[in-house]
Design an enzyme around this catalytic site. Structure first.
Site, short mmCIF file in Angstrom:
data_model
loop_
_atom_site.label_atom_id
_atom_site.label_comp_id
_atom_site.label_asym_id
_atom_site.label_seq_id
_atom_site.Cartn_x
_atom_site.Cartn_y
_atom_site.Cartn_z
N THR A 21 0.82 -1.21 0.00
CA THR A 21 0.00 0.00 0.00
C THR A 21 0.85 1.26 0.00
O THR A 21 2.03 1.24 0.36
CB THR A 21 -0.95 0.01 1.22
OG1 THR A 21 -0.18 0.02 2.42
CG2 THR A 21 -1.88 -1.19 1.20
N ASP A 22 0.21 2.36 -0.40
CA ASP A 22 0.88 3.66 -0.41
C ASP A 22 0.46 4.47 0.81
O ASP A 22 -0.23 3.97 1.71
CB ASP A 22 0.59 4.40 -1.72
CG ASP A 22 -0.89 4.72 -1.92
OD1 ASP A 22 -1.69 4.61 -0.95
OD2 ASP A 22 -1.26 5.07 -3.05
N ALA A 23 0.83 5.73 0.85
CA ALA A 23 0.52 6.59 1.99
C ALA A 23 -0.98 6.78 2.18
O ALA A 23 -1.43 7.09 3.28
CB ALA A 23 1.20 7.95 1.82
N VAL A 26 -4.00 2.53 0.06
CA VAL A 26 -4.49 1.70 -1.04
C VAL A 26 -3.29 1.07 -1.75
O VAL A 26 -2.15 1.52 -1.60
CB VAL A 26 -5.36 2.50 -2.04
CG1 VAL A 26 -6.57 3.10 -1.34
CG2 VAL A 26 -4.56 3.58 -2.72
#
Length: 147
Positions: A21-23, A26
């Protein structure tokens, strides 16, 4: 190299981990490409071909072209169903169409198209896909073209 003759839809199950996931919480867009790569590898394995064995036989599959469309986000802990459908077999290449869906609701998250080239492991020069492998794709319901 044994080949299966069962004609059935293929999918690979994957789980979204924190590292995917990203910041924003997601799945980071490039990780969908990783999920699809794994599904293509497992598709070959389902037909009786392992990447490590193929490399020993001076054969590698490399991505020659890719296209992806992102439709909805996957999130931490989602289970994903990733398809890997071969839609074209040529003398020295394969074309895959793939989808990534959330298992819980079937929502289409990402879809991609990949042109995969068959090359020699030592030189990376094009080589023909072995006939036994092309036969495996034919038996899974795919007509061969470009021969």
């Amino acid at each position: 190299m044994p080949a299966s003759t069962e004609a059935q839809p293929f999918f690979h199950r994957a789980r979204v981990y924190y590292e995917d996931t990203d910041a924003g919480g997601v799945v980071y867009y490039v990780n969908y490409l990783k999920f699809m790569e794994r599904a293509r590898t497992e598709r070959l394995r389902s037909l009786g071909f392992s990447q490590s064995q193929l490399a020993c036989e001076d054969l590698l599959f490399v991505v020659h072209g890719s296209e992806a469309r992102y439709l909805a986000p996957a999130r931490l802990d989602d289970e994903l169903l990733v398809t890997a459908e071969v839609v074209e077999v040529k003398r020295a290449s394969l074309r895959f169409v793939q989808q990534v869906r959330r298992a819980a609701d079937g929502c289409l998250l990402c879809e991609g198209r990949f042109q995969i080239a068959c090359v020699r492991a030592e030189s990376f020069k094009p080589r023909a896909i072995p006939e036994v492998m092309r036969d495996a794709f034919r038996c899974s319901g795919l007509p061969a073209v470009g021969e």
